[in-house]
Design a protein around this motif. Sequence first.
Motif, PDB file in Angstrom:
ATOM      1  N   UNK A  72       0.831  -1.209   0.000  1.00  0.00           N
ATOM      2  CA  UNK A  72       0.000   0.000   0.000  1.00  0.00           C
ATOM      3  C   UNK A  72       0.860   1.251   0.000  1.00  0.00           C
ATOM      4  N   UNK A  73       1.913   1.257   0.820  1.00  0.00           N
ATOM      5  CA  UNK A  73       2.809   2.416   0.856  1.00  0.00           C
ATOM      6  C   UNK A  73       3.503   2.612  -0.474  1.00  0.00           C
ATOM      7  N   UNK A  74       3.986   1.515  -1.055  1.00  0.00           N
ATOM      8  CA  UNK A  74       4.728   1.622  -2.305  1.00  0.00           C
ATOM      9  C   UNK A  74       3.844   2.123  -3.438  1.00  0.00           C
ATOM     10  N   UNK A  75       2.613   1.608  -3.498  1.00  0.00           N
ATOM     11  CA  UNK A  75       1.713   1.998  -4.582  1.00  0.00           C
ATOM     12  C   UNK A  75       1.162   3.406  -4.371  1.00  0.00           C
ATOM     13  N   UNK A 105       9.556   3.397  -5.533  1.00  0.00           N
ATOM     14  CA  UNK A 105      10.112   2.279  -6.312  1.00  0.00           C
ATOM     15  C   UNK A 105      10.686   1.209  -5.383  1.00  0.00           C
ATOM     16  N   UNK A 106      10.652  -0.065  -5.779  1.00  0.00           N
ATOM     17  CA  UNK A 106      11.193  -1.144  -4.937  1.00  0.00           C
ATOM     18  C   UNK A 106      12.639  -0.900  -4.505  1.00  0.00           C
ATOM     19  N   UNK A 107      13.432  -0.272  -5.357  1.00  0.00           N
ATOM     20  CA  UNK A 107      14.845  -0.042  -5.036  1.00  0.00           C
ATOM     21  C   UNK A 107      15.041   0.831  -3.802  1.00  0.00           C
ATOM     22  N   UNK A 108      14.027   1.630  -3.454  1.00  0.00           N
ATOM     23  CA  UNK A 108      14.138   2.541  -2.314  1.00  0.00           C
ATOM     24  C   UNK A 108      13.594   1.944  -1.027  1.00  0.00           C
ATOM     25  N   UNK A 109      13.175   0.682  -1.054  1.00  0.00           N
ATOM     26  CA  UNK A 109      12.527   0.069   0.109  1.00  0.00           C
ATOM     27  C   UNK A 109      13.446  -0.967   0.751  1.00  0.00           C
ATOM     28  N   UNK A 110      13.573  -0.886   2.069  1.00  0.00           N
ATOM     29  CA  UNK A 110      14.311  -1.876   2.843  1.00  0.00           C
ATOM     30  C   UNK A 110      13.446  -2.338   4.006  1.00  0.00           C
ATOM     31  N   UNK A 147       3.944 -10.702  -5.384  1.00  0.00           N
ATOM     32  CA  UNK A 147       4.153  -9.514  -6.210  1.00  0.00           C
ATOM     33  C   UNK A 147       4.786  -9.823  -7.569  1.00  0.00           C
ATOM     34  N   UNK A 148       5.314 -11.044  -7.713  1.00  0.00           N
ATOM     35  CA  UNK A 148       6.076 -11.412  -8.927  1.00  0.00           C
ATOM     36  C   UNK A 148       7.306 -10.518  -9.107  1.00  0.00           C
ATOM     37  N   UNK A 149       7.850 -10.032  -7.999  1.00  0.00           N
ATOM     38  CA  UNK A 149       9.061  -9.217  -8.019  1.00  0.00           C
ATOM     39  C   UNK A 149      10.204  -9.976  -7.351  1.00  0.00           C
ATOM     40  N   UNK A 150      11.408  -9.711  -7.811  1.00  0.00           N
ATOM     41  CA  UNK A 150      12.589 -10.254  -7.143  1.00  0.00           C
ATOM     42  C   UNK A 150      12.878  -9.458  -5.873  1.00  0.00           C
ATOM     43  N   UNK A 151      13.658 -10.044  -4.983  1.00  0.00           N
ATOM     44  CA  UNK A 151      14.101  -9.348  -3.779  1.00  0.00           C
ATOM     45  C   UNK A 151      15.609  -9.511  -3.652  1.00  0.00           C
ATOM     46  N   UNK A 152      16.180  -8.777  -2.736  1.00  0.00           N
ATOM     47  CA  UNK A 152      17.609  -8.908  -2.426  1.00  0.00           C
ATOM     48  C   UNK A 152      17.718  -9.143  -0.931  1.00  0.00           C
ATOM     49  N   UNK A 153      18.097 -10.366  -0.535  1.00  0.00           N
ATOM     50  CA  UNK A 153      18.169 -10.712   0.884  1.00  0.00           C
ATOM     51  C   UNK A 153      19.604 -10.976   1.307  1.00  0.00           C
ATOM     52  N   UNK A 154      19.830 -10.921   2.611  1.00  0.00           N
ATOM     53  CA  UNK A 154      21.142 -11.249   3.162  1.00  0.00           C
ATOM     54  C   UNK A 154      21.116 -12.611   3.854  1.00  0.00           C
ATOM     55  N   UNK A 155      20.200 -13.455   3.440  1.00  0.00           N
ATOM     56  CA  UNK A 155      20.077 -14.792   4.005  1.00  0.00           C
ATOM     57  C   UNK A 155      19.545 -15.715   2.918  1.00  0.00           C
ATOM     58  N   UNK A 156      19.523 -16.992   3.212  1.00  0.00           N
ATOM     59  CA  UNK A 156      19.086 -18.004   2.264  1.00  0.00           C
ATOM     60  C   UNK A 156      17.577 -17.934   2.037  1.00  0.00           C
ATOM     61  N   UNK A 157      17.126 -18.417   0.887  1.00  0.00           N
ATOM     62  CA  UNK A 157      15.696 -18.551   0.621  1.00  0.00           C
ATOM     63  C   UNK A 157      15.258 -19.968   0.987  1.00  0.00           C
ATOM     64  N   UNK A 158      13.954 -20.177   1.098  1.00  0.00           N
ATOM     65  CA  UNK A 158      13.440 -21.524   1.350  1.00  0.00           C
ATOM     66  C   UNK A 158      13.817 -22.474   0.214  1.00  0.00           C
ATOM     67  N   UNK A 159      13.801 -21.954  -1.016  1.00  0.00           N
ATOM     68  CA  UNK A 159      14.163 -22.792  -2.152  1.00  0.00           C
ATOM     69  C   UNK A 159      15.597 -23.302  -2.039  1.00  0.00           C
ATOM     70  N   UNK A 160      16.502 -22.467  -1.561  1.00  0.00           N
ATOM     71  CA  UNK A 160      17.901 -22.880  -1.433  1.00  0.00           C
ATOM     72  C   UNK A 160      18.056 -23.962  -0.372  1.00  0.00           C
TER      73      UNK A 160
END
Length: 716
Positions: A485-488, A493-498, A518-531
């Motif tokens: 809601x905040x982003x929209x 933009x996603x790049x400005x959100x942490x 959201x069908x968007x990629x993310x940038x994390x500092x930890x593993x994903x469930x898939x990994x």
Amino acid sequence: MATLIPSYDKILSLKVKPEEGELHLLKFLDSQLDQSFEVYFNPYMNGDRPDIVIMKQGQGILIVEVKDYDLNSYELDERKNFVIKSNKTKTHKSPVSQVLKYKDNLFELHIENLLEKKIKDIRHFNTVSCAIYFHNATSDKIKELLVEPYEHDNRYLSFLKYNIDFIGRDNLNEFDLKELLKNRYLISKRPSFLFTDDIYSSIKRFLKPPVHLKEEGEDIRYSQKQLEIIYESNRKQQRIKGVVGSGKTTVLAARAVQAHKRTKGNVLILTFNITLKNFIKDKISKVREDFSWEHFVISNYHLFINSELNNLGIPIKVPDGFDEYTEEQKDDYFEKEYYSNKELFIENKDKIKPYDVILIDEIQDYKRPWMEIIKECFLVTDGEYVLFGDVKQNIYNNQTEGKDISTNVKGVNELKNCFRSGFKIKDLAIHYQKDIFKDKYEIDSFNQKSQTLEIEFERNQQGSINYIFLPNADSVSSLYTIIHENAINRDIPPNDITVLGNSIGLLKKFDAFYRYSSNERTNTMFETFEMVYRMGLNYLKNNRPDWLKSGITLIKRQNDRSEARGFNQLSTLFTLNDLYVEYPDRFRGKLEFYCERFSTKLSDFLDYLEKYKEELGGFKKEFGPERQSGNLKMIRNNKKIHFYMNSGTVKISTIHSFKGWESETVFLILEDYNFQMTFDEILYTGITRTRANLILINYGNQEYHTKLKDLIEKVK
């Protein structure tokens, strides 16, 4: 002739001359290899120091460790470390372990995306090979010591076959060299489909960093106080104390470049937080000066010490029953025996290559023994030693003296001006210090004159601060709703959100929820469930249980030449199913879409899960996060090292890992946990990570609800 880097003449003119064995091997390789082979001598590897690296585009890499040992003088202990017969207390780390560590670090630390490629397809690991050249030994003598005593150990022999080549002096001939290179696919009729040009280019830039040109920098307006610190040459030992937003890292970067230009030497920059490596490198790249990147090593304390232990050939010893230790007990053991063991490094000081300049960021996170080890063992005589920090971010509760950090440098030089003076977040930091830190630390003045003028003229502050108290909400779904809601609504933009929190479990779950919603990629500092699922499946690939065979058949990958693709698809479906079980209305359609994408039907996949419910439950228990702590630590370090702010995606991190960074908009999560005494510092660190907009979301922490509500009301 091979392509030698640096050239042969430059190698001979180096300050530290090559050992006899290194020079002999270099001459041989130069005479036998054509120019398509790049031969690097003592290449730059950000603290790692392998002897020789051979690389060929389209084929692969060979890392060679050179030893001048007289093998008659050594025997092996139970861990295959080299023990001097005449002095059995003197032990050298196994050169096998030493060279493999350089290989592991290429994947785990140095080259972006290489670790993830290895996890998804283990064959990527084979693009890098290792060898050991014993200059004073024949191939027969090497076999006598390192192979024949273990001829009944099939596991060890298989390990050598696939991982290590031993080279004796008698092997330095055209035939043996070609056989070795053919076996390791550096000579092949066709290019490697794994060692792609993008991987080759990444590794080449790493082994031989480019020269930074003045024109690549930016015009930065430094304050007078900042300029004094940057160009200070008389006070070679300094401690720099700075308030939030005072530009400590900007000053550190500029000081590093100027110190290199003054000394013409090598600069070591250390942090505590691994993620700051790229932040600091980015700051250095903005300095308008000419310099070569190969003179700068940027690391955190623990990774730096690990590299030096390996460079020095110091074996890591663990006591009997170590596997039964708790993680805390293991950390305490390594801290005492290695990271804080000053005597260990003093004993090996003659083998250490010291730095002309050492700069340490986040000094408030450093233990006193670490400072002493770095200063006394890794700094040249009369070298520059400068410490940067902020005691109010002392989240590890390190020792203080008189409300300030205890260091091994006398006196303090202060950066008092906050360059976020036009933002509400500065006022929140001021009130936080006055209300919560008043009895613990000295309160920062924050360019008091500017603050007084703002109050006098009632100037509107920029940015925004919002506080949301949600004691009974589902933290993951409500957080997604709030962020979306905040982003929209505010067109962020996603790049400005942490997104920052204190629990990796919550953040990892939110990451999966966010990506598939959201069908968007993310940038994390930890593993994903898939990994996590993917690593678990890797353990079963050579002995597949029926449930795994059925899963591969279900998605029609049983005849696929690349098993990696099938394993990756199953990992995605397992992750989506976990979301579907908890949020069926939101994720049913998404799971159905991916089932069809992977050549099956939702109904068939759900039937499969029901049929093997017990077996899949056992798999999760046996290969879940709790059983893969070592792998997860490796992944987290890798992600932190290769973290960038401008990824174009939402960033998700713990507060600890994001310390030192800043983001335009921060969603800070506060949960109802029993925290240790440093939580005030952790929360302060999280609050001050934003440049402009802060949304603090409290999921039921009643203790801090009143404090935060009153604080934020003062600055809204």
